[in-house]
Motif scaffolding. Structure first.
Motif, PDB file in Angstrom:
ATOM      1  N   THR A   4     -33.951 -17.586 -10.006  1.00 50.17           N
ATOM      2  CA  THR A   4     -34.319 -16.860  -8.787  1.00 50.17           C
ATOM      3  C   THR A   4     -33.572 -15.538  -8.694  1.00 50.17           C
ATOM      4  O   THR A   4     -34.145 -14.499  -8.343  1.00 50.17           O
ATOM      5  CB  THR A   4     -34.011 -17.714  -7.542  1.00 50.17           C
ATOM      6  OG1 THR A   4     -34.718 -18.957  -7.630  1.00 50.17           O
ATOM      7  CG2 THR A   4     -34.426 -16.985  -6.277  1.00 50.17           C
ATOM      8  N   ALA A   8     -35.121 -11.593  -8.876  1.00 48.62           N
ATOM      9  CA  ALA A   8     -34.916 -10.553  -7.859  1.00 48.62           C
ATOM     10  C   ALA A   8     -34.509  -9.218  -8.471  1.00 48.62           C
ATOM     11  O   ALA A   8     -34.619  -8.179  -7.815  1.00 48.62           O
ATOM     12  CB  ALA A   8     -33.856 -11.011  -6.861  1.00 48.62           C
ATOM     13  N   PHE A 318     -41.367 -12.581  -5.774  1.00 50.85           N
ATOM     14  CA  PHE A 318     -40.525 -11.507  -6.320  1.00 50.85           C
ATOM     15  C   PHE A 318     -41.314 -10.672  -7.343  1.00 50.85           C
ATOM     16  O   PHE A 318     -41.255  -9.441  -7.341  1.00 50.85           O
ATOM     17  CB  PHE A 318     -39.278 -12.088  -6.977  1.00 50.85           C
ATOM     18  CG  PHE A 318     -38.167 -12.396  -6.024  1.00 50.85           C
ATOM     19  CD1 PHE A 318     -37.764 -11.459  -5.079  1.00 50.85           C
ATOM     20  CD2 PHE A 318     -37.488 -13.620  -6.079  1.00 50.85           C
ATOM     21  CE1 PHE A 318     -36.729 -11.741  -4.190  1.00 50.85           C
ATOM     22  CE2 PHE A 318     -36.454 -13.902  -5.201  1.00 50.85           C
ATOM     23  CZ  PHE A 318     -36.067 -12.961  -4.249  1.00 50.85           C
TER      24      PHE A 318
END
Length: 384
Positions: A4, A8, A318
């Motif tokens: 994650t 980003a 994202f």
């Protein structure tokens, strides 16, 4: 959690690029021109280095002879050992426009060690031009068709901003399929690397110029030691701008919608060779910088569409946001080149091509064939 966080990264990169990199993507800002400052006549002499340019030199000479400029523009053409009718074509055009006296053609001397071909030819023309005491020198390529008001605008910029050097990133040919796919991105990447607002700023060390169309004050050129001070540079326009700015000079670079290159790159291979000629030189021939560049391009352009395949909502989000920001930043350039808006979403694929061209540039350098232009190898690793 780690995936994650990595997802980003492209979003952070594009937020930085759009908000904190000199608004390089705002094409309209790069097209702005100041009002004419001084009406008194300035003497401008154009210097054109040309080697086997018979197919394009006529357009260049004709566009300079037709300038809407207070004083007749003088042209010095340096014929760099052309094997075609470059000089004869230029003379024929000057005669056709009734201005043969405004064109001086000189035969370039053989290339000497330590110089690139273009700079050696250009230096010979500059030597002749300097003896005529111009207010400005216009260093321009043989494939540039100047807009009718191009020189007036450049002089106005130089006078209004007190610039020692002002250059225009000309509009590149964008007709073939390969050009439509890759040329707008070429200009986009160049402006990202060298934001015009940072180039013009006294607070930034960054300097660059667009070599097809450079206006420079003779005294600024003398202050840096002339073209001899950058004689071996492959990316000569940027090297000239750096030298001028380091010497305390003011510089400026913008886009032009009316001054354009008439040189066509009909295939992907031709564009690839054009990129490869200078890409690894731009990276200072460093394998470490090359690896970092490829990694940076991967996260900036290629990761966003890959994230859409993850199957996880947050990571997909994202990827989608990063891709949308990428497209939004590229859109003004797509519009400038009058391409379909769909092209604004094509940067990931286009960037992959540029990665390949950059790697090929490194291979050419390491194999002793770097910087090849006009049958001259100008950027290769020394053997032994």
């Amino acid at each position: 959690m780690l995936l994650t966080a990595l997802a980003a990264v492209p979003v952070v990169i594009w937020i930085y690029l759009l908000l904190a990199r000199g608004t390089f993507w705002r094409v309209s800002k790069s097209l702005e021109r100041p009002a004419n400052s001084e009406s008194r006549t300035k003497r401008v002499i154009a210097v054109i280095p040309a080697r086997d340019e018979a197919s394009v030199i006529g357009d260049a000479v004709a566009s300079l002879l037709q300038q809407d400029f207070p004083a007749p523009l003088e042209i010095i053409l340096v014929d760099d050992a052309s094997g075609d009718a470059t000089a004869a074509t230029a003379k024929s055009v000057a005669e056709r426009y009734g201005a043969p006296e405004r064109l001086t053609t000189i035969q370039g001397r053989p290339l000497i060690p330590g110089w690139t071909g273009k700079l050696w030819a250009l230096s010979q023309g500059v030597t002749v031009a300097m003896a005529l005491a111009p207010d400005y020198l216009l260093l321009t390529d043989a494939d540039i068709r100047h807009g009718k008001h191009s020189i007036t605008e450049l002089v106005a910029i130089a006078e209004a901003r007190r610039c020692d050097l002002a250059s225009l990133m000309v509009k590149l040919t964008c007709e073939t399929w390969a050009e439509k796919a890759l040329i707008p991105a070429f200009v986009f990447f160049f402006l990202m690397l060298y934001p015009p607002a940072w180039i013009a700023s006294d607070r930034k060390r960054m300097a660059s110029a667009a070599g097809g169309c450079i206006l420079i004050r003779p005294e600024a050129l003398q202050r840096i030691g002339g073209l001899a001070s950058i004689r071996s540079e492959i990316i000569d326009d940027c090297a000239l701008a750096r030298a001028v700015k380091r010497s305390g000079g003011q510089i400026w670079m913008g886009l032009s919608a009316t001054t354009e290159s008439v040189r066509s790159y009909g295939t992907f291979a031709e564009i690839g060779r054009m990129i490869a000629r200078t890409a690894f030189n731009q990276l200072h021939h460093s394998a470490v910088i090359l690896a970092g560049t490829v990694l940076g391009l991967f996260f900036t352009y290629l990761v966003p569409p890959l994230l859409l395949l993850s199957g996880r909502r947050l990571i997909i989000a994202f990827g989608a946001v990063a891709w949308l920001l990428m497209a939004a930043g590229y859109l003004p350039m797509v519009r400038f080149y009058k391409r379909s808006l769909v092209w604004s979403f094509a940067l990931p694929a286009i960037a992959l091509f540029y990665v390949g061209a950059t790697l090929h540039s490194a291979f050419c350098y390491w194999s002793g064939k770097g910087g090849k232009w006009k049958d001259r190898i100008q950027d290769a690793r020394a053997s032994g």
